[in-house]
Design a protein around this motif. Structure first.
Motif, PDB file in Angstrom:
ATOM      1  N   ASN A 109       0.774  -1.497   0.194  1.00  0.00           N
ATOM      2  CA  ASN A 109      -0.061  -0.085   0.059  1.00  0.00           C
ATOM      3  C   ASN A 109       0.909   1.280  -0.091  1.00  0.00           C
ATOM      4  O   ASN A 109       0.231   2.201  -0.252  1.00  0.00           O
ATOM      5  CB  ASN A 109      -0.984  -0.058   1.355  1.00  0.00           C
ATOM      6  CG  ASN A 109      -2.205  -0.948   0.952  1.00  0.00           C
ATOM      7  OD1 ASN A 109      -2.842  -0.807   0.271  1.00  0.00           O
ATOM      8  ND2 ASN A 109      -2.078  -1.906   1.943  1.00  0.00           N
ATOM      9  N   GLY A 110       2.131   1.132   0.020  1.00  0.00           N
ATOM     10  CA  GLY A 110       2.859   2.453   0.232  1.00  0.00           C
ATOM     11  C   GLY A 110       4.089   2.249  -0.607  1.00  0.00           C
ATOM     12  O   GLY A 110       5.470   2.329   0.285  1.00  0.00           O
ATOM     13  N   PRO A 111       4.319   1.694  -1.648  1.00  0.00           N
ATOM     14  CA  PRO A 111       5.582   1.355  -2.429  1.00  0.00           C
ATOM     15  C   PRO A 111       6.382   2.711  -2.716  1.00  0.00           C
ATOM     16  O   PRO A 111       5.972   3.817  -2.854  1.00  0.00           O
ATOM     17  CB  PRO A 111       5.202   0.918  -3.838  1.00  0.00           C
ATOM     18  CG  PRO A 111       3.840   1.534  -4.208  1.00  0.00           C
ATOM     19  CD  PRO A 111       3.224   1.449  -2.880  1.00  0.00           C
ATOM     20  N   LEU A 112       7.840   2.522  -2.671  1.00  0.00           N
ATOM     21  CA  LEU A 112       8.644   3.713  -2.887  1.00  0.00           C
ATOM     22  C   LEU A 112       8.879   3.835  -4.454  1.00  0.00           C
ATOM     23  O   LEU A 112       9.263   2.722  -5.070  1.00  0.00           O
ATOM     24  CB  LEU A 112      10.051   3.337  -2.063  1.00  0.00           C
ATOM     25  CG  LEU A 112       9.945   2.822  -0.568  1.00  0.00           C
ATOM     26  CD1 LEU A 112      11.314   2.898  -0.063  1.00  0.00           C
ATOM     27  CD2 LEU A 112       9.522   4.307   0.197  1.00  0.00           C
ATOM     28  N   THR A 138      10.875   8.992  -3.994  1.00  0.00           N
ATOM     29  CA  THR A 138       9.853   9.699  -3.880  1.00  0.00           C
ATOM     30  C   THR A 138       8.604   8.732  -3.870  1.00  0.00           C
ATOM     31  O   THR A 138       8.903   7.580  -3.369  1.00  0.00           O
ATOM     32  CB  THR A 138       9.524  10.789  -4.964  1.00  0.00           C
ATOM     33  OG1 THR A 138       8.506  11.382  -4.717  1.00  0.00           O
ATOM     34  CG2 THR A 138       9.489   9.880  -6.347  1.00  0.00           C
ATOM     35  N   GLY A 139       7.272   9.133  -4.011  1.00  0.00           N
ATOM     36  CA  GLY A 139       6.393   8.487  -3.838  1.00  0.00           C
ATOM     37  C   GLY A 139       5.711   8.958  -2.755  1.00  0.00           C
ATOM     38  O   GLY A 139       6.069   9.717  -1.739  1.00  0.00           O
ATOM     39  N   THR A 140       4.288   8.663  -2.577  1.00  0.00           N
ATOM     40  CA  THR A 140       3.493   9.009  -1.335  1.00  0.00           C
ATOM     41  C   THR A 140       4.102   8.850   0.123  1.00  0.00           C
ATOM     42  O   THR A 140       4.062   9.658   0.730  1.00  0.00           O
ATOM     43  CB  THR A 140       2.073   8.470  -1.433  1.00  0.00           C
ATOM     44  OG1 THR A 140       1.181   8.668  -2.590  1.00  0.00           O
ATOM     45  CG2 THR A 140       1.171   8.930  -0.441  1.00  0.00           C
ATOM     46  N   THR A 141       4.583   7.635   0.297  1.00  0.00           N
ATOM     47  CA  THR A 141       5.308   7.239   1.490  1.00  0.00           C
ATOM     48  C   THR A 141       6.473   8.215   1.712  1.00  0.00           C
ATOM     49  O   THR A 141       6.616   8.689   2.975  1.00  0.00           O
ATOM     50  CB  THR A 141       5.537   5.816   1.287  1.00  0.00           C
ATOM     51  OG1 THR A 141       4.595   4.891   1.252  1.00  0.00           O
ATOM     52  CG2 THR A 141       6.222   5.434   2.877  1.00  0.00           C
ATOM     53  N   ALA A 142       7.287   8.202   0.742  1.00  0.00           N
ATOM     54  CA  ALA A 142       8.555   9.044   0.912  1.00  0.00           C
ATOM     55  C   ALA A 142       8.051  10.466   1.174  1.00  0.00           C
ATOM     56  O   ALA A 142       8.608  11.231   2.058  1.00  0.00           O
ATOM     57  CB  ALA A 142       9.518   8.733  -0.284  1.00  0.00           C
ATOM     58  N   LEU A 143       7.170  10.954   0.546  1.00  0.00           N
ATOM     59  CA  LEU A 143       6.813  12.366   0.478  1.00  0.00           C
ATOM     60  C   LEU A 143       6.211  12.659   1.906  1.00  0.00           C
ATOM     61  O   LEU A 143       6.528  13.652   2.581  1.00  0.00           O
ATOM     62  CB  LEU A 143       5.563  12.725  -0.427  1.00  0.00           C
ATOM     63  CG  LEU A 143       4.887  13.979  -0.549  1.00  0.00           C
ATOM     64  CD1 LEU A 143       5.911  15.043  -0.816  1.00  0.00           C
ATOM     65  CD2 LEU A 143       3.755  14.117  -1.278  1.00  0.00           C
ATOM     66  N   ASN A 144       5.283  11.668   2.479  1.00  0.00           N
ATOM     67  CA  ASN A 144       4.806  11.783   4.029  1.00  0.00           C
ATOM     68  C   ASN A 144       6.152  11.942   5.130  1.00  0.00           C
ATOM     69  O   ASN A 144       5.669  12.692   5.759  1.00  0.00           O
ATOM     70  CB  ASN A 144       3.783  10.719   4.180  1.00  0.00           C
ATOM     71  CG  ASN A 144       2.504  10.729   3.475  1.00  0.00           C
ATOM     72  OD1 ASN A 144       2.144  12.061   2.729  1.00  0.00           O
ATOM     73  ND2 ASN A 144       1.766   9.639   3.270  1.00  0.00           N
TER      74      ASN A 144
END
Length: 776
Positions: A455-458, A542-548
């Motif tokens: 659910n949170g790939p990089l 990056t990606g949603t996980t890294a951004l958060n």
């Protein structure tokens, strides 16, 4: 400022018809514009200065259209227990559902799970990605209904079908229920405080007017400025809370002035000139603190802060103009029943129709006369002045035991603040939703079938422009990252048109909000030289996980500096207003205690899960990254509200000759009831928003309610009088050189003394020789 506001209050009272027309025109204009505008958007999610944003910008540059903002949905299929989705019957059911999804409105395409290899290793789960040609906020109800209908078709064929993704979100804007709850509780508090339906209803009416103006303005500017639905809800929350409180303070002062025997127009001018001055100062502190959020450098936070600051500014303007305007229409309706009867009798006497009952040229007494010649309202006010209330009894209790009260309060707040040390910032996603939602069930099904990190790939972006062999460099970096501890798989790289930039996904073994995922991202970045070694290429995560993770780190690093700026601002403002060194120090330290204790309570409930079910928290997790720093800005302004309204009456009593201890009692006699009512109203309004769906609004509602509770009832009502009792006369000490240096700001209405004594010209302005130097 007090003289200007005095004239404004009298003008709004006297020209109430014109003011009403102006406000009706303004409301009509913003309402028409807001209702016909496109509304709020998904906002600008850019976060300058962090690696994940740099990588995202590189993707937009090298892969045009890859970072498009089109909405998407993940439709998850789970086979019945013991079966596989690859079985003939189940596969046919999945393909039929995919075909139905592809025919939905606004759909660009659907990725077949069997063709895109979106099937789990055990064959129990598969997912299809539905892509839309419009942004998340533009997905229509018809499109969502088609999505639901297709999912129902799969369920009818025996599969478990759940849906997640941005296209399934219906928006987390205000539902209306929270506002109704807050207003209802506020109405009860106001009715108990004033004992008059009209007096209770007027602050509610003016707050609704201000909140409506702010709401329509945010809707009007929402799309062009990229304001989110959370901004809309936050504007409503603050607009209602401060709007009720500011009107409450002005109306309370108007009732006091009428009870002293002033004519209605004069009382309105005095109320706006005195309480209105404090309202302007309090509102200004909130606006400065919220606008100051722009220094953090996060566009979303900046826009939320500016929109909320605008809502507060509107509330101040309403309190200064709409309140005296309404008082002009119903001058006696807000008075208590006994005072109202006396005021009607007084209004029929020739001497009280246009001017104050005080004789020109005569100074007002510190207390109203209660002899046989006193007017009806003066007799009522004199009785109230000589009668102890709960405020005076509480103040005397604290003055008798200042050390005990101070130690107990500080220790209690310190204990509540301890969980702040374990604060974990992040951006909770679908895992924080209720298990009754399809988004949460889809999240759980994907984690069950593909692993918690699915659910949170990089997203890894490799810039290989300088590499002799771009593909070899990308493959080496992909292999080294795939070999990292905590990475379970990497996808094949995808190259741009020039084949010198590539993107691939790395799936962690842990969930997006797990602390181990944060450590993994940091480890990959720390090992960058070794991973890039010999490739002449550079990679970014990056990606949603890294951004958060990056946003949380940026906010956490800015939290302490911003808190220091806010505390410093509080010290300077209170130093100028109260002309004291120790009072600002006490106020700033009290603010720090209350805000840390409130954040500690948020951590206890939303992160650690204590009493979580009581507040409707379905899943614990990290605290929203933007919440603590945003809460600091709001709580600062609210804390200054209570400090100003409470301390100004103490300062006034001290300047009129009372000693320091008696001044504390006098301040509580006049202000405690109003401050308590204002705090209860804010707590009610903020608590109502705990029922909202959005995690950000739910946390802010809970945090602000807790902060107001602690600051008003522990810091201002307990710590403040205890400290003032211990330091005595030194509380109002100011070095002479500093007194000469500081500007004089009148929020207590000292400049209105000529008005109070009747020494004014026919326009209501002070006579040239009637100016009074501000007190020291």
């Amino acid at each position: 400022m007090a003289s200007f506001l005095y004239r404004l209050g009298r003008l709004a009272f006297r020209r109430r018809g014109w003011f009403a027309l102006i406000w009706v025109a303004v409301l009509a204009a913003v309402a028409i514009g807001g209702l016909n505008a496109q509304g709020t958007s998904d906002g600008d999610l850019s976060m300058p200065g962090i690696e994940s944003q740099k990588a995202y910008d590189l993707i937009q540059q090298r892969f045009p259209g890859a970072a498009a903002d089109g909405a998407s949905a993940q439709v998850v299929f789970v086979a019945p227990h013991g079966q596989k989705v690859t079985a003939a019957a189940n596969r046919a059911a999945v393909e039929d559902t995919v075909h139905a999804l592809a025919g939905g409105p606004q759909v660009v395409g659907v990725a077949d799970p069997f063709a895109s290899q979106a099937v789990s290793k055990d064959g129990s789960t598969a997912y299809a990605v539905v892509t839309y040609k419009v942004a998340d906020s533009d997905v229509t109800d018809a499109s969502r209904q088609a999505l639901d209908k297709a999912a129902d078709q799969g369920r009818h064929d025996g599969l478990t079908v759940e849906m997640g993704g941005s296209a399934t979100d219906g928006g987390d804007g205000p539902s209306g229920v929270s506002e109704v709850i807050g207003i209802a509780v506020a109405a009860v508090v106001l009715l108990v405080t004033f004992g008059s339906l009209t007096a209770a209803g007027m602050p509610l009416l003016t707050a609704i007017i201000g909140a409506a103006a702010s709401l329509f303005a945010i809707l009007l500017l929402g799309h062009p400025l990229g304001l989110t639905s959370d901004t809309l809800t936050l504007g409503m929350m603050l607009g209602l809370a401060v709007g009720i409180d500011y009107a409450l303070f002005v109306i309370s002062r108007y009732r006091e002035e009428r009870a002293r025997g002033r004519a209605p127009q004069e009382a309105a001018g005095m109320a706006v000139g005195t309480a209105g001055s404090a309202v302007v100062f309090a509102g200004l502190t909130v606006v400065i603190a919220l606008a100051g959020l722009s220094v953090v450098g996060i566009p979303t936070l900046t826009k939320m802060g500016l929109a909320a600051a605008g809502a507060v500014a509107v509330a101040v303007l309403v309190a200064l103009t709409v309140v005296p305007m309404l008082l002009g229409f119903w001058p006696n309706a807000v008075l208590a029943r006994k005072v109202r009867k006396a005021a009607k009798q007084q209004d029929h006497t020739p001497d009280n129709r246009r001017t104050s009952t005080l004789m020109p040229g005569r100074r007002p007494r510190s207390r109203p006369k209660a002899g046989p010649d006193a007017t009806g309202p003066q007799r009522e006010e004199a009785k109230a002045a000589g009668r102890d209330n709960l405020g005076t009894r509480w103040a005397r209790f604290v003055l008798r035991r200042p050390v005990t009260v101070l130690v107990a309060s500080v220790v209690g707040l310190g204990a509540l603040a301890l969980p702040v040390s374990s604060l974990h910032l992040g951006m909770p996603g679908d895992e924080a939703l209720s298990k009754s939602t399809t988004q949460r069930r889809a999240y759980d099904d994907l984690a069950q079938g593909f692993g918690p990190g699915f659910n949170g790939p990089l997203t890894i972006v490799v810039d290989a422009k300088k590499a002799p062999d771009a593909k070899t460099a990308v493959n080496q970096i992909s292999q080294r990252i795939g070999d990292s501890k905590g990475i379970v798989s990497v996808s094949p790289p995808s190259f741009d048109k020039t084949s010198d930039t590539a993107i691939f996904s790395a799936t962690p073994s842990t969930s997006p909000t797990d602390a181990k995922t944060k450590t993994l991202v940091k480890t990959i970045r720390d090992h960058r030289p070794a991973i890039e070694s010999g490739t002449s290429a550079a990679f970014y995560v990056t990606g949603t996980t890294a951004l958060n993770i990056d946003v949380a780190a940026k906010v956490q690093s800015a939290l302490v500096p911003y808190l220091a700026v806010v505390v410093g601002l509080a010290f300077v403002l209170l130093l100028v207003v109260f002309r004291s060194v120790l009072v600002p120090i006490k106020a700033a330290l009290g603010f720090v205690l209350s805000v840390l204790a409130a954040i500690g309570l948020v951590v206890l409930v939303f992160q650690q899960g204590h009493a979580a079910s009581l507040f409707g928290v379905q899943q614990t997790g990290p605290i929203m990254s933007l919440m603590p720093i945003f809460m600091v800005g709001i709580v600062f302004g609210l804390a200054m509200d209570y400090e100003v309204f409470l301390l100004s009456r103490m300062r006034e009593a001290y300047a009129h000759g009372e000693d320091a201890r008696h001044a504390v009692v006098s301040g509580f006699r006049h202000s405690a009831r109003v401050v308590v009512a204002a705090a209860l109203i804010m707590i009610a309004v903020f608590s109502g928003f705990i029922e909202e769906k959005g995690s950000m609004i739910k946390m802010i509602g809970f945090g602000l309610a807790a902060a107001v509770l602690l600051d008003a009832f522990v810091v201002r009502m307990a710590i403040v009088p205890a400290v003032l009792a211990l330091i005595g006369e030194k509380a109002w000490w100011l070095p002479k050189w500093l007194d000469r240096f500081l500007p004089h700001v009148d929020i207590e209405g000292e400049a209105l003394t000529p008005h109070a004594s009747g020494d004014q010209d026919h326009d209501g302005a002070p006579a040239p020789d009637g100016q009074v130097r501000a007190r020291v």
